[in-house]
Design a protein around this motif. Structure first.
Motif, PDB file in Angstrom:
ATOM      1  N   GLN A   1       0.838  -1.206   0.000  1.00 35.16           N
ATOM      2  CA  GLN A   1       0.000   0.000   0.000  1.00 35.16           C
ATOM      3  C   GLN A   1       0.876   1.261   0.000  1.00 35.16           C
ATOM      4  O   GLN A   1       0.608   2.210  -0.744  1.00 35.16           O
ATOM      5  CB  GLN A   1      -0.912  -0.001   1.224  1.00 35.16           C
ATOM      6  N   MET A   2       1.927   1.273   0.810  1.00 32.44           N
ATOM      7  CA  MET A   2       2.815   2.437   0.866  1.00 32.44           C
ATOM      8  C   MET A   2       3.555   2.613  -0.463  1.00 32.44           C
ATOM      9  O   MET A   2       3.724   3.743  -0.934  1.00 32.44           O
ATOM     10  CB  MET A   2       3.822   2.307   2.019  1.00 32.44           C
ATOM     11  N   ASP A   3       3.966   1.518  -1.065  1.00 32.05           N
ATOM     12  CA  ASP A   3       4.635   1.577  -2.357  1.00 32.05           C
ATOM     13  C   ASP A   3       3.712   2.206  -3.406  1.00 32.05           C
ATOM     14  O   ASP A   3       4.124   3.121  -4.139  1.00 32.05           O
ATOM     15  CB  ASP A   3       5.074   0.176  -2.789  1.00 32.05           C
TER      16      ASP A   3
ATOM     17  N   ARG B   1      -1.283  20.095  -7.732  1.00 32.90           N
ATOM     18  CA  ARG B   1      -1.261  20.432  -6.305  1.00 32.90           C
ATOM     19  C   ARG B   1      -2.511  19.974  -5.555  1.00 32.90           C
ATOM     20  O   ARG B   1      -2.416  19.468  -4.441  1.00 32.90           O
ATOM     21  CB  ARG B   1      -1.048  21.928  -6.116  1.00 32.90           C
ATOM     22  N   ASP B   2      -3.682  20.117  -6.151  1.00 33.76           N
ATOM     23  CA  ASP B   2      -4.917  19.727  -5.459  1.00 33.76           C
ATOM     24  C   ASP B   2      -4.965  18.216  -5.229  1.00 33.76           C
ATOM     25  O   ASP B   2      -5.288  17.752  -4.134  1.00 33.76           O
ATOM     26  CB  ASP B   2      -6.153  20.176  -6.249  1.00 33.76           C
ATOM     27  N   ALA B   3      -4.640  17.456  -6.266  1.00 37.21           N
ATOM     28  CA  ALA B   3      -4.639  15.995  -6.127  1.00 37.21           C
ATOM     29  C   ALA B   3      -3.539  15.559  -5.159  1.00 37.21           C
ATOM     30  O   ALA B   3      -3.723  14.616  -4.385  1.00 37.21           O
ATOM     31  CB  ALA B   3      -4.451  15.329  -7.483  1.00 37.21           C
ATOM     32  N   LEU B   4      -2.405  16.257  -5.189  1.00 41.68           N
ATOM     33  CA  LEU B   4      -1.301  15.943  -4.289  1.00 41.68           C
ATOM     34  C   LEU B   4      -1.715  16.206  -2.840  1.00 41.68           C
ATOM     35  O   LEU B   4      -1.473  15.378  -1.958  1.00 41.68           O
ATOM     36  CB  LEU B   4      -0.071  16.777  -4.652  1.00 41.68           C
ATOM     37  N   ARG B   5      -2.362  17.335  -2.603  1.00 38.42           N
ATOM     38  CA  ARG B   5      -2.835  17.681  -1.264  1.00 38.42           C
ATOM     39  C   ARG B   5      -3.810  16.607  -0.753  1.00 38.42           C
ATOM     40  O   ARG B   5      -3.737  16.179   0.386  1.00 38.42           O
ATOM     41  CB  ARG B   5      -3.504  19.057  -1.277  1.00 38.42           C
ATOM     42  N   LYS B   6      -4.705  16.150  -1.637  1.00 35.12           N
ATOM     43  CA  LYS B   6      -5.670  15.114  -1.265  1.00 35.12           C
ATOM     44  C   LYS B   6      -4.965  13.792  -0.958  1.00 35.12           C
ATOM     45  O   LYS B   6      -5.303  13.104   0.007  1.00 35.12           O
ATOM     46  CB  LYS B   6      -6.686  14.917  -2.394  1.00 35.12           C
ATOM     47  N   ALA B   7      -3.962  13.449  -1.756  1.00 34.83           N
ATOM     48  CA  ALA B   7      -3.220  12.205  -1.559  1.00 34.83           C
ATOM     49  C   ALA B   7      -2.426  12.216  -0.253  1.00 34.83           C
ATOM     50  O   ALA B   7      -2.135  11.165   0.307  1.00 34.83           O
ATOM     51  CB  ALA B   7      -2.286  11.953  -2.736  1.00 34.83           C
ATOM     52  N   LEU B   8      -2.081  13.406   0.211  1.00 28.80           N
ATOM     53  CA  LEU B   8      -1.285  13.533   1.434  1.00 28.80           C
ATOM     54  C   LEU B   8      -2.126  13.857   2.672  1.00 28.80           C
ATOM     55  O   LEU B   8      -1.566  14.122   3.734  1.00 28.80           O
ATOM     56  CB  LEU B   8      -0.207  14.612   1.245  1.00 28.80           C
ATOM     57  N   ASP B   9      -3.447  13.805   2.555  1.00 35.42           N
ATOM     58  CA  ASP B   9      -4.336  14.128   3.677  1.00 35.42           C
ATOM     59  C   ASP B   9      -4.143  13.114   4.813  1.00 35.42           C
ATOM     60  O   ASP B   9      -4.498  11.944   4.676  1.00 35.42           O
ATOM     61  CB  ASP B   9      -5.791  14.107   3.200  1.00 35.42           C
ATOM     62  N   PRO B  10      -3.577  13.574   5.949  1.00 33.91           N
ATOM     63  CA  PRO B  10      -3.283  12.636   7.040  1.00 33.91           C
ATOM     64  C   PRO B  10      -4.547  12.031   7.672  1.00 33.91           C
ATOM     65  O   PRO B  10      -4.536  10.871   8.085  1.00 33.91           O
ATOM     66  CB  PRO B  10      -2.496  13.463   8.054  1.00 33.91           C
TER      67      PRO B  10
ATOM     68  N   ALA C   1      -7.444  11.294   6.203  1.00 37.06           N
ATOM     69  CA  ALA C   1      -7.955  10.247   5.315  1.00 37.06           C
ATOM     70  C   ALA C   1      -7.049   9.012   5.393  1.00 37.06           C
ATOM     71  O   ALA C   1      -7.543   7.883   5.430  1.00 37.06           O
ATOM     72  CB  ALA C   1      -8.038  10.746   3.881  1.00 37.06           C
ATOM     73  N   PHE C   2      -5.755   9.252   5.438  1.00 40.52           N
ATOM     74  CA  PHE C   2      -4.795   8.155   5.538  1.00 40.52           C
ATOM     75  C   PHE C   2      -5.016   7.359   6.825  1.00 40.52           C
ATOM     76  O   PHE C   2      -5.048   6.129   6.816  1.00 40.52           O
ATOM     77  CB  PHE C   2      -3.361   8.716   5.490  1.00 40.52           C
ATOM     78  N   ALA C   3      -5.204   8.071   7.942  1.00 37.21           N
ATOM     79  CA  ALA C   3      -5.442   7.412   9.230  1.00 37.21           C
ATOM     80  C   ALA C   3      -6.744   6.615   9.197  1.00 37.21           C
ATOM     81  O   ALA C   3      -6.789   5.473   9.673  1.00 37.21           O
ATOM     82  CB  ALA C   3      -5.475   8.450  10.347  1.00 37.21           C
TER      83      ALA C   3
ATOM     84  N   ASN D   1      -6.323   3.391   7.141  1.00 34.18           N
ATOM     85  CA  ASN D   1      -5.494   2.394   7.815  1.00 34.18           C
ATOM     86  C   ASN D   1      -6.169   1.835   9.063  1.00 34.18           C
ATOM     87  O   ASN D   1      -5.999   0.661   9.379  1.00 34.18           O
ATOM     88  CB  ASN D   1      -4.119   2.973   8.144  1.00 34.18           C
ATOM     89  N   LEU D   2      -6.940   2.651   9.748  1.00 39.14           N
ATOM     90  CA  LEU D   2      -7.678   2.159  10.904  1.00 39.14           C
ATOM     91  C   LEU D   2      -8.740   1.161  10.469  1.00 39.14           C
ATOM     92  O   LEU D   2      -8.918   0.110  11.097  1.00 39.14           O
ATOM     93  CB  LEU D   2      -8.317   3.327  11.669  1.00 39.14           C
ATOM     94  N   GLU D   3      -9.409   1.444   9.360  1.00 41.02           N
ATOM     95  CA  GLU D   3     -10.405   0.519   8.826  1.00 41.02           C
ATOM     96  C   GLU D   3      -9.740  -0.802   8.418  1.00 41.02           C
ATOM     97  O   GLU D   3     -10.258  -1.879   8.682  1.00 41.02           O
ATOM     98  CB  GLU D   3     -11.131   1.155   7.639  1.00 41.02           C
ATOM     99  N   LEU D   4      -8.573  -0.706   7.802  1.00 34.86           N
ATOM    100  CA  LEU D   4      -7.808  -1.901   7.436  1.00 34.86           C
ATOM    101  C   LEU D   4      -7.437  -2.703   8.684  1.00 34.86           C
ATOM    102  O   LEU D   4      -7.566  -3.929   8.716  1.00 34.86           O
ATOM    103  CB  LEU D   4      -6.550  -1.500   6.659  1.00 34.86           C
ATOM    104  N   PHE D   5      -7.017  -1.996   9.718  1.00 30.91           N
ATOM    105  CA  PHE D   5      -6.672  -2.647  10.981  1.00 30.91           C
ATOM    106  C   PHE D   5      -7.878  -3.362  11.579  1.00 30.91           C
ATOM    107  O   PHE D   5      -7.796  -4.519  11.986  1.00 30.91           O
ATOM    108  CB  PHE D   5      -6.115  -1.623  11.973  1.00 30.91           C
ATOM    109  N   TYR D   6      -9.043  -2.670  11.654  1.00 31.42           N
ATOM    110  CA  TYR D   6     -10.259  -3.277  12.211  1.00 31.42           C
ATOM    111  C   TYR D   6     -10.640  -4.536  11.438  1.00 31.42           C
ATOM    112  O   TYR D   6     -10.991  -5.553  12.028  1.00 31.42           O
ATOM    113  CB  TYR D   6     -11.436  -2.305  12.166  1.00 31.42           C
TER     114      TYR D   6
END
Length: 184
Positions: free
Chosen positions: A42-44, A59-68, A70-72, A75-80
């Motif tokens: 996933q990180m790759d 920049r807009d898509a990059l900002r969305k891709a780096l949204d902490p 959303a990332f959390a 990953n929390l859903e994946l963990f659950y």
């Protein structure tokens, strides 16, 4: 004669506990390795996508891709999901036996076979020996009040002695089968 029979019974019970412990360890090691490999993949993929966005100067898509946040959440859903799948593989009768501890009108119906509710996640941890509410809240990334409220609510829904409810939960999957008559 009786003493030898008692010792044999104790030995069989000990062997059963050791087998269960080994199964738990093996299952969690395999699931942990799988989880780590999936996370690396996933990180790759995420880093490759970010590199493409950088090259394209989007920049807009990059900002969305780096949204902490959303990332959390992802990953929390994946963990659950991973936790539920692994736990239910180890103790497949957990939900059924947990429901036997509740009044019939209070029993939990899962939305999906591998999707545990917050209450079931909390009591899955109790079954695994994690009983401290602070530790449960940290583990599940929820508030302490969520843990307290769910634990209190579950005890209030119990058809067994409220003061022994968590003791019965901790025994799920250990006894051959929990019968309500044997719980009171």
């Amino acid at each position: 004669g009786r003493r030898l029979a008692a010792l044999k019974t104790d030995q069989k019970e000990l062997n059963s506990h050791l087998s269960e412990s080994n199964l738990i360890k093996q299952t969690y090691i395999v699931r942990y390795m799988d989880f780590c490999l999936n996370y690396i993949d996933q990180m790759d993929s995420r880093l490759k996508r970010i590199a493409r966005l950088l090259d394209g100067n989007n920049r807009d898509a990059l900002r969305k891709a780096l949204d902490p946040a959303a990332f959390a959440r992802e990953n929390l859903e994946l963990f659950y999901n991973n936790f539920a799948i692994t736990f239910l593989k180890l103790i497949p009768s957990f939900v059924e036996e947990y429901n036997k501890l509740l009044k019939p009108s209070e029993r939990i119906v899962l939305k999906a076979p591998d999707a545990l509710t917050t209450e079931l996640r909390i009591y899955a941890l109790v079954r695994l020996g994690i009983t401290d509410s602070v530790q449960i809240a940290q583990f599940l990334h929820c508030s302490l009040s969520t843990v307290y409220n769910n634990r209190t609510s579950a005890r209030n829904k119990a058809c067994v002695d409220r003061s022994r409810f968590e003791h019965f939960v901790a025994r799920i999957g250990i006894a051959e089968e929990i019968g309500i008559d044997g719980l009171k």
